[in-house]
Design a protein around this motif. Structure first.
Motif, PDB file in Angstrom:
ATOM      1  N   PHE A  18       0.759  -1.019   0.002  1.00 51.34           N
ATOM      2  CA  PHE A  18       0.100   0.095   0.017  1.00 51.34           C
ATOM      3  C   PHE A  18       0.951   1.228   0.049  1.00 51.34           C
ATOM      4  O   PHE A  18       0.449   2.208  -0.053  1.00 51.34           O
ATOM      5  CB  PHE A  18      -0.854   0.035   1.290  1.00 51.34           C
ATOM      6  CG  PHE A  18      -2.074  -1.123   1.245  1.00 51.34           C
ATOM      7  CD1 PHE A  18      -3.260  -0.684   0.359  1.00 51.34           C
ATOM      8  CD2 PHE A  18      -1.873  -2.241   1.585  1.00 51.34           C
ATOM      9  CE1 PHE A  18      -4.162  -1.821   0.227  1.00 51.34           C
ATOM     10  CE2 PHE A  18      -2.905  -3.267   1.537  1.00 51.34           C
ATOM     11  CZ  PHE A  18      -4.031  -2.882   0.807  1.00 51.34           C
ATOM     12  N   ASP A  19       2.410   1.073  -0.056  1.00 44.76           N
ATOM     13  CA  ASP A  19       2.881   2.234  -0.034  1.00 44.76           C
ATOM     14  C   ASP A  19       2.928   3.001  -1.391  1.00 44.76           C
ATOM     15  O   ASP A  19       3.271   4.323  -1.081  1.00 44.76           O
ATOM     16  CB  ASP A  19       4.630   1.898   0.152  1.00 44.76           C
ATOM     17  CG  ASP A  19       4.824   1.160   1.349  1.00 44.76           C
ATOM     18  OD1 ASP A  19       3.995   1.401   2.338  1.00 44.76           O
ATOM     19  OD2 ASP A  19       5.814   0.300   1.502  1.00 44.76           O
ATOM     20  N   THR A  20       2.612   2.435  -2.453  1.00 43.11           N
ATOM     21  CA  THR A  20       2.230   3.143  -3.728  1.00 43.11           C
ATOM     22  C   THR A  20       0.879   3.497  -4.051  1.00 43.11           C
ATOM     23  O   THR A  20       0.731   3.830  -5.160  1.00 43.11           O
ATOM     24  CB  THR A  20       2.875   2.416  -4.915  1.00 43.11           C
ATOM     25  OG1 THR A  20       2.261   1.158  -4.961  1.00 43.11           O
ATOM     26  CG2 THR A  20       4.403   2.256  -4.611  1.00 43.11           C
ATOM     27  N   ALA A  21       0.072   3.354  -3.029  1.00 44.80           N
ATOM     28  CA  ALA A  21      -1.417   3.499  -3.250  1.00 44.80           C
ATOM     29  C   ALA A  21      -1.823   5.062  -2.891  1.00 44.80           C
ATOM     30  O   ALA A  21      -1.450   5.655  -2.011  1.00 44.80           O
ATOM     31  CB  ALA A  21      -2.271   2.749  -2.277  1.00 44.80           C
ATOM     32  N   PRO A  22      -2.675   5.637  -3.711  1.00 43.16           N
ATOM     33  CA  PRO A  22      -3.052   7.001  -3.433  1.00 43.16           C
ATOM     34  C   PRO A  22      -3.761   6.899  -1.901  1.00 43.16           C
ATOM     35  O   PRO A  22      -4.468   5.828  -1.399  1.00 43.16           O
ATOM     36  CB  PRO A  22      -3.954   7.363  -4.406  1.00 43.16           C
ATOM     37  CG  PRO A  22      -4.598   6.071  -4.895  1.00 43.16           C
ATOM     38  CD  PRO A  22      -3.339   4.944  -4.582  1.00 43.16           C
ATOM     39  N   LYS A  23      -3.962   8.176  -1.288  1.00 43.43           N
ATOM     40  CA  LYS A  23      -4.735   8.252   0.038  1.00 43.43           C
ATOM     41  C   LYS A  23      -6.104   7.746  -0.146  1.00 43.43           C
ATOM     42  O   LYS A  23      -6.713   7.188   0.854  1.00 43.43           O
ATOM     43  CB  LYS A  23      -4.571   9.550   0.351  1.00 43.43           C
ATOM     44  CG  LYS A  23      -3.433  10.113   0.752  1.00 43.43           C
ATOM     45  CD  LYS A  23      -3.230  11.482   1.421  1.00 43.43           C
ATOM     46  CE  LYS A  23      -1.780  12.041   1.844  1.00 43.43           C
ATOM     47  NZ  LYS A  23      -1.820  13.472   2.239  1.00 43.43           N
ATOM     48  N   LYS A  24      -6.732   8.183  -1.273  1.00 44.37           N
ATOM     49  CA  LYS A  24      -8.086   7.595  -1.561  1.00 44.37           C
ATOM     50  C   LYS A  24      -8.232   6.356  -2.612  1.00 44.37           C
ATOM     51  O   LYS A  24      -8.360   6.647  -3.587  1.00 44.37           O
ATOM     52  CB  LYS A  24      -9.119   8.822  -1.714  1.00 44.37           C
ATOM     53  CG  LYS A  24     -10.485   8.418  -1.791  1.00 44.37           C
ATOM     54  CD  LYS A  24     -11.260   9.696  -2.494  1.00 44.37           C
ATOM     55  CE  LYS A  24     -12.647   9.063  -2.285  1.00 44.37           C
ATOM     56  NZ  LYS A  24     -13.693  10.424  -2.752  1.00 44.37           N
ATOM     57  N   LEU A  25      -7.849   5.337  -1.837  1.00 38.26           N
ATOM     58  CA  LEU A  25      -7.715   4.106  -2.816  1.00 38.26           C
ATOM     59  C   LEU A  25      -9.112   3.509  -3.333  1.00 38.26           C
ATOM     60  O   LEU A  25     -10.215   3.643  -2.412  1.00 38.26           O
ATOM     61  CB  LEU A  25      -7.318   3.176  -1.957  1.00 38.26           C
ATOM     62  CG  LEU A  25      -6.842   1.835  -2.915  1.00 38.26           C
ATOM     63  CD1 LEU A  25      -5.686   2.001  -4.067  1.00 38.26           C
ATOM     64  CD2 LEU A  25      -6.421   0.608  -1.943  1.00 38.26           C
ATOM     65  N   LEU A  26      -9.488   3.153  -4.453  1.00 33.78           N
ATOM     66  CA  LEU A  26     -10.705   2.566  -5.193  1.00 33.78           C
ATOM     67  C   LEU A  26     -10.964   1.168  -4.470  1.00 33.78           C
ATOM     68  O   LEU A  26      -9.766   0.525  -4.283  1.00 33.78           O
ATOM     69  CB  LEU A  26     -10.647   2.785  -6.641  1.00 33.78           C
ATOM     70  CG  LEU A  26     -10.336   3.950  -7.469  1.00 33.78           C
ATOM     71  CD1 LEU A  26     -10.372   3.540  -9.190  1.00 33.78           C
ATOM     72  CD2 LEU A  26     -11.527   4.635  -7.466  1.00 33.78           C
ATOM     73  N   ALA A  27     -12.246   1.095  -4.177  1.00 40.61           N
ATOM     74  CA  ALA A  27     -12.411  -0.477  -3.596  1.00 40.61           C
ATOM     75  C   ALA A  27     -12.291  -1.323  -4.594  1.00 40.61           C
ATOM     76  O   ALA A  27     -12.251  -2.378  -4.273  1.00 40.61           O
ATOM     77  CB  ALA A  27     -14.007  -0.316  -3.075  1.00 40.61           C
ATOM     78  N   SER A  28     -12.182  -0.946  -5.853  1.00 41.42           N
ATOM     79  CA  SER A  28     -11.940  -2.109  -6.915  1.00 41.42           C
ATOM     80  C   SER A  28     -10.453  -2.482  -7.212  1.00 41.42           C
ATOM     81  O   SER A  28     -10.111  -3.239  -8.061  1.00 41.42           O
ATOM     82  CB  SER A  28     -12.637  -1.659  -8.359  1.00 41.42           C
ATOM     83  OG  SER A  28     -12.044  -0.302  -8.465  1.00 41.42           O
TER      84      SER A  28
END
Length: 456
Positions: free
Chosen positions: A340-350
């Motif tokens: 999750f280090d490369t995930a945006p703060k608002k991650l899509l549920a998909s």
């Protein structure tokens, strides 16, 4: 150094076929006779250390599992099995095909350099090296999960870019992806065509990849070589990609043509590639050579393809350090994009990271991973039935189907185009002060965003 010759491809496929045929004939009696499966080829590409009989017993499956799976799969020989076969979870890695597409961005700094470069031929050296760099990751023998229709993968915090991929079709399986930073935009419509050959699988990349370098608006088009997965069921699984990679500057007509050598006897020529950057008049300007699992180098050349006097071979790319004895043969970057280090703060549920089957496999729980995978696949079938009963049609959220049909060496391709809505969505969330802090690991995987969407 012996430089690659312009006529190097003459008889290339004939030589490849001949070499594999001779090896197959030699091994057929000793190995296939031992196993009792006619037409099943078992090869150790590294060679020398183990005899064929011992190699035939290697692999990740127990003998009874291989026997059972072979009985099920032999009826598909000669077929495209891209989406017709349910595969056991024990051959999977905890990653999806959408994340596999994102692995191409590990060495994206090469595209940054291509954009900054004024020499049109060195642009192709950098851009083609970027396209080659992912092949080390592509040689992993574990299979990624097929994305659920509507599934996405997002990546930020790498090279100043944002990356979004979406599964835009289930039959046939197709993905679309878009990445962008200050130097380039990357757009791909990906569609794989396969041919099952018993103990091997031919994979044809029926896709279109465009890279636009922003400084001058140069558009690059990529055609990768096909891939062959060997020893799917019996023996040690290994991957080879014999054939040509062509990167064309559609703005100027310049192009790079690189030949990926086929693996020969006892691993000879495995990983090796060479070729040239040509100008629009098809005159060689720069030779390129190296191994796709180690490094790529280049050198200016004359019209005969020979190195120019007074020049030297220079390295343009080399493989980054990799973890030792990694369970899934991941690179450090593969671990990064799976986190999750490369995930945006608002991650899509998909997002693929949230898939329960992928997560269970990552934790080593094969039983739960298999059950979750079956559950997701059944829910996908149920949603399709519900959509069809209501007369609704699936429509991707971040990509639009265009009227364009692009020919490829392996068939025509319907092209999806990024619609810009993801950029708008993320920009809004970045500037919004009302976005709640949510533990993204706790978000329930939900690619079913189109239940109530009807075609209007």
């Amino acid at each position: 150094m012996s430089s690659p010759k312009k006529d190097q491809n003459t008889g290339f496929f004939a030589a490849m076929t001949s070499g594999l045929s001779m090896f197959s004939n030699a091994m057929h009696r000793s190995v296939n006779g031992l196993l009792g499966y006619e037409g099943v080829e078992v090869i150790n590409p590294e060679g020398g250390k183990e005899d064929a009989e011992e190699e035939a017993q290697r692999g990740r499956w127990k003998q009874e599992e291989r026997d059972s799976y072979w009985k099920m799969m032999h009826k598909y020989i000669g077929s495209d099995i891209t989406s017709m076969v349910t595969l056991p979870v024990l051959i999977f890695e905890p990653m999806t095909m959408l994340q596999k597409v994102a692995e191409l961005m590990e060495y994206s700094y090469l595209l940054d350099r291509a954009d900054e470069c004024e020499d049109p031929y060195m642009r192709l050296v950098y851009a083609t090296s970027w396209a080659i760099s992912v092949y080390y990751a592509y040689q992993r023998t574990w299979k990624p999960f097929n994305p659920i229709l509507g599934e996405t993968y997002e990546m930020t915090n790498h090279g100043g870019m944002r990356f979004i991929a979406e599964q835009v079709s289930h039959h046939p399986p197709m993905s679309a992806a878009h990445a962008e930073n200050e130097h380039f935009t990357y757009d791909v419509t990906s569609k794989l065509k396969t041919k099952f050959l018993g103990n091997s699988l031919d994979v044809y990349p029926v896709g279109r990849t465009h890279v636009t370098l922003k400084r001058d608006g140069v558009v690059l088009d990529l055609v990768p070589p096909p891939t062959k997965v060997n020893n799917l069921i019996f023996g040690r699984t290994w991957v080879d990609s014999p054939g040509e990679m062509i990167m064309t500057n559609t703005t100027t007509g310049d192009k790079a043509v690189l030949c990926f050598q086929p693996c020969g006897w006892f691993g000879a020529n495995r990983y090796e590639l060479d070729g040239y950057v040509y100008n629009a008049a098809e005159e060689p300007k720069i030779l390129m050579t190296g191994k796709w699992n180690e490094s790529i180098s280049y050198q200016p050349c004359d019209l005969e393809g020979e190195p120019l006097p007074g020049t030297e071979l220079k390295e343009v790319w080399h493989l980054a350090d990799i973890p030792r004895n990694d369970k899934f043969q991941y690179t450090h970057f593969a671990h990064k994009i799976n986190s999750f280090d490369t995930a945006p703060k608002k991650l899509l549920a998909s997002d693929s990271r949230l898939r329960p089957d992928r997560y269970a496999l990552e934790k080593g729980d094969l039983s739960k991973a298999g059950a979750e995978k079956s559950s997701l696949e059944e829910r996908q079938r149920a949603e399709k039935r519900a959509r069809e009963a209501k007369g609704q049609k699936f429509k991707p959220r971040w990509f639009d189907l265009t009227d364009q049909v692009t020919p490829t060496p392996w068939g025509d391709l319907e092209v999806y185009q990024y619609n810009g809505k993801y950029t708008e969505c993320m920009a809004a969330s970045d500037t919004s002060s009302s976005v709640e802090e949510v533990d993204i690991k706790s978000i329930e995987f939900n690619p079913w965003q189109f239940d109530n969407l009807s075609e209007e």
